[in-house]
Design a protein around this motif. Sequence first.
Motif, PDB file in Angstrom:
ATOM      1  N   GLY A 109       0.812  -1.200   0.000  1.00  0.00           N
ATOM      2  CA  GLY A 109       0.000   0.000   0.000  1.00  0.00           C
ATOM      3  C   GLY A 109       0.844   1.247   0.000  1.00  0.00           C
ATOM      4  O   GLY A 109       0.377   2.329  -0.340  1.00  0.00           O
ATOM      5  N   SER A 110       2.100   1.085   0.396  1.00  0.00           N
ATOM      6  CA  SER A 110       2.981   2.242   0.445  1.00  0.00           C
ATOM      7  C   SER A 110       4.419   1.794   0.274  1.00  0.00           C
ATOM      8  O   SER A 110       4.742   0.614   0.435  1.00  0.00           O
ATOM      9  CB  SER A 110       2.816   2.975   1.777  1.00  0.00           C
ATOM     10  OG  SER A 110       3.246   2.133   2.829  1.00  0.00           O
ATOM     11  N   ALA A 111       5.281   2.723  -0.077  1.00  0.00           N
ATOM     12  CA  ALA A 111       6.713   2.445  -0.170  1.00  0.00           C
ATOM     13  C   ALA A 111       7.439   3.771  -0.059  1.00  0.00           C
ATOM     14  O   ALA A 111       6.886   4.824  -0.399  1.00  0.00           O
ATOM     15  CB  ALA A 111       7.057   1.761  -1.488  1.00  0.00           C
ATOM     16  N   LYS A 112       8.668   3.692   0.415  1.00  0.00           N
ATOM     17  CA  LYS A 112       9.377   4.918   0.710  1.00  0.00           C
ATOM     18  C   LYS A 112      10.861   4.701   0.501  1.00  0.00           C
ATOM     19  O   LYS A 112      11.417   3.675   0.895  1.00  0.00           O
ATOM     20  CB  LYS A 112       9.102   5.286   2.176  1.00  0.00           C
ATOM     21  CG  LYS A 112       9.336   6.725   2.485  1.00  0.00           C
ATOM     22  CD  LYS A 112       8.908   7.048   3.907  1.00  0.00           C
ATOM     23  CE  LYS A 112       9.418   8.460   4.142  1.00  0.00           C
ATOM     24  NZ  LYS A 112       9.363   8.972   5.412  1.00  0.00           N
ATOM     25  N   LYS A 113      11.517   5.658  -0.106  1.00  0.00           N
ATOM     26  CA  LYS A 113      12.989   5.678  -0.170  1.00  0.00           C
ATOM     27  C   LYS A 113      13.418   7.120   0.036  1.00  0.00           C
ATOM     28  O   LYS A 113      12.987   8.000  -0.712  1.00  0.00           O
ATOM     29  CB  LYS A 113      13.471   5.147  -1.519  1.00  0.00           C
ATOM     30  CG  LYS A 113      14.992   5.069  -1.613  1.00  0.00           C
ATOM     31  CD  LYS A 113      15.473   4.392  -2.901  1.00  0.00           C
ATOM     32  CE  LYS A 113      15.506   5.366  -4.055  1.00  0.00           C
ATOM     33  NZ  LYS A 113      16.230   4.859  -5.239  1.00  0.00           N
ATOM     34  N   GLY A 114      14.207   7.388   1.034  1.00  0.00           N
ATOM     35  CA  GLY A 114      14.685   8.746   1.294  1.00  0.00           C
ATOM     36  C   GLY A 114      13.552   9.662   1.727  1.00  0.00           C
ATOM     37  O   GLY A 114      12.523   9.225   2.236  1.00  0.00           O
ATOM     38  N   ASP A 115      13.750  10.944   1.507  1.00  0.00           N
ATOM     39  CA  ASP A 115      12.750  11.943   1.882  1.00  0.00           C
ATOM     40  C   ASP A 115      12.296  12.676   0.627  1.00  0.00           C
ATOM     41  O   ASP A 115      12.898  13.665   0.203  1.00  0.00           O
ATOM     42  CB  ASP A 115      13.346  12.916   2.912  1.00  0.00           C
ATOM     43  CG  ASP A 115      12.281  13.881   3.452  1.00  0.00           C
ATOM     44  OD1 ASP A 115      11.203  14.002   2.818  1.00  0.00           O
ATOM     45  OD2 ASP A 115      12.534  14.512   4.490  1.00  0.00           O
TER      46      ASP A 115
END
Lengths: 764, 159
Positions: free
Chosen positions: A168-174
């Motif tokens: 549902g979500s993913a994140k790398k860095g800002d």
Amino acid sequence: MTTTETQSPPRERAVGQGIDRVDGPEKTTGKARFAAEFPYPDLAYAALVHATVARGRITGIDAKAAEAVTGVLSVITHLNAPVLKPAPARSMLDLSTMVSATSVNYLNTDEVHWDGQPVAVVVAESLEAARRGAALVEVTYQEFPAAVDFAAEEANAKPQKNSLLGAGSAKKGDAEAALAAAPVSVDLRFTTPPHNHNAIEPHATTAIWDGDRLTVHEGSQAIAWMRKHLALRFGIPERNVRMTSPYVGGGFGGKGLIWPGTILTALAARATGRPVRMMLTREGVYRTVGGRTPSIQRVALGAGQDGRLTALIHTSVTRSGKVGGGPEQVTGAAGHLYDAENILLQQNLVEMDLIPNTFMRAPGEAIGTFALEAAVDELAGELGVDPIELRMRNEPARNPLDGKRFAHRMLREAYALGAERFGWAERTPEPGSMRDGRWLVGMGVATAYHPSVQFTANVTARLSADGTVVVRCGFQEMGMGGATAQAQIAADELGVPYEAVRVEYGDTDLPTGPMAGGSAQTASIAASLLAACAKLKGEVLGLARRSGDSPLRGQRLAGVEARDGGLYRLDRPDSGESYEAILSRAGRPYVEAAIGAESGLGAVAGQVRFMAKFLSDQRRWVKAACGAQFCEVRVDQDTGEVRVSRWLGVFDVGRVINAKTAASQLRGGIVMGIGMALSEETLVDPRNGRVMNPGLGDYHVPVHADIPPIDIHYLDEPDPTMPLGLLGIGEVSITGVAGAIASAVHHATGKRVRDLPITLDKLL
Amino acid sequence: MVTLRMRVNGTTRSLDIEPWVSLLDALREQLDLTGTKKGCDQGACGACTVLADGERINSCLALAVQYEDRDITTIEGITHPIQQAFIEHDGFQCGYCTSGQICSAIGMLAEHGAGMPSAVTEPGATGLSEAEIRERMSGNLCRCGAYNGIVDAIKEVAR
């Protein structure tokens, strides 16, 4: 030393050829029988009565007028319906539980959960009497407040949690900070409306009870799961239910889950003791079968002056029903397409008092790639860089989110070939700079992307002494050409002519096949079919080895090849035997091989193997089909009318099994994508949740005049991680289409339309 | 109930039906000629196209009683090179719209041959261009998107 080997001419392989589909004669002569076309003596007809409130409770039903219609046999409501067991809860341990479209126990409850939910079924001697009766049933309701306006519900959306089946979500860095700091950026909002599948065959069921045995003829994408579901609902053993689905008149996801029509036809047959047929009206399809969710999307991209992405943000809001449906992978492609330093993906979901959404061709990706690819085009405009060049500068070597390897990735090659064939170099970058008389001409591109998965499939293959082969697997054929493709595969594996192979499918009496979904059917069956053919060859070779007379005596499987209707030594090509010779000497009319178990521990093991492979595949690499979409549009300078005048797609779909049917399927996705881009929209009344355009006169699917010649190319490079190297092709070609068109429309007119469909009012 | 006679695929058939029964339902449910398909029952998709005295009609919008003593041809009564052309050009996928596309194409070719213009016919033009075929076939929807193959099949037999 010289050898005197006779060099036989290269053998024509069936795989890869554009063989005519095997069911062509049936389909062009009207002989193919679909679900509503099985004759039974004493057949009765059923018609649905739909709720006219979005949420409420039934307070009264007056069926007297309906019952008085000549020919009406029964009006079945929650007051008199046979008991149905509730739908099972969804569980990853039993994939068949996924087939339940809603949790509503139809006609076993006085609750209404969406406008259109069936509240009565009228059974009659004739179709006309059933329909007349249904129109006369009077239902009163106590109405409750309902959430039916998607735009108004945006603020109530909740972040989607990550699950086994999808992120549902993913994140790398800002990414937000990088976006704020980026020298060049776009931050855009897109919307897409609900869509309906609109298979030309409306959902239809013919149901026949014999004691506690049930036979159902259904247009289905998942006969095995539906069979199990019906058995559970009616409280009978699974073996007592047979579902056949020899032909399916289009599905596109809409026939993948079990919707009320199927269950209520079986219920009506049980209640009346008659074989019952129910074909939904076109309106009934809209009212009782879910469609594609609408979406609100944000795509924000930040880049340096060199065009390298520093930030990629893709978020979405979609809806499901309170009684079913679920998230769609709207932001899925954004995690794989661009090598951005910082990435943020978040899908949000709001549950509403509407019919649940369901998968429709490339659920999530079809609309997600519209927003993503249109945004990339906007960024290219901001940077003053060619949109293909911008994509190439950001083409990743490994999966951008986590550095996993791509099993296969040839997007650069797809764009290079496409640009050359399409004549991309002739495009002048300035919007509005290409004209042809009163037509403003625009060219656009977009990337197509769809992940590849595989299900389990049970298959048997029988090789007879006369050299003919029968492949049996209960899969579904809704126009993909499955039987044709599997016959080609078996022919090559066993070295027999394609015409010698017959494929049986579409019946739960056959070994359990995979569902037709996720672009997975062909690969799933192929994996088991390859194993079955290897087993067959091993068994035949075993028979030969046991004979003192056979030239194959002492040979191992690795040392022989199957060709010309027999097995031949690789080291001495003239040395071998026909299947006929081997089997008749052994006194065997046929040999048979089975892959997969139907029940007991073996079946459980099959499910476990599926999940283990699914998870290990997800851990190891990113697998997907992809492609480059090129289009040219013409926009009337005065009316804003948009015509698609040229289309070219280059697809990286691994090995292509049938050149003809594969190209057709890829074209079909593009056609549906053109509809999504320019005309398709299901209108839901924001006051009461009722679909306002439930028909083909008001919901505009593309017609002949809307579709130009579509030029299809594929790279035909096998994917090393897939059976025979094939990637599914059912869905990839709808992705990117709307993005390419939106970009082309901008190129023609200078106007960015970020709300689908791109109708002419938005261009004036 | 009304009793009426109709020639269907060259054979005279007798029907006892209610006057409100559509030609489509009469063919499918009474005569078991299920090759003619129901897609919308509203005249919007063309799946139910049959030939009435050689002219293409939407049988869902026709009452059977209107066709007393008329000559109806359904897909089951058609033997025409266009069927093989559909197979060779892959002019279908699921096959559900195919009967209607074939009947419509045969009717369309006759209309064009008789000089009937379409919305895209230029004054004085007589040829059957791709644009003409697409315009004239636009009443027959194909959701699988086999339009290219259908047009190619029609072009081949129109030559």
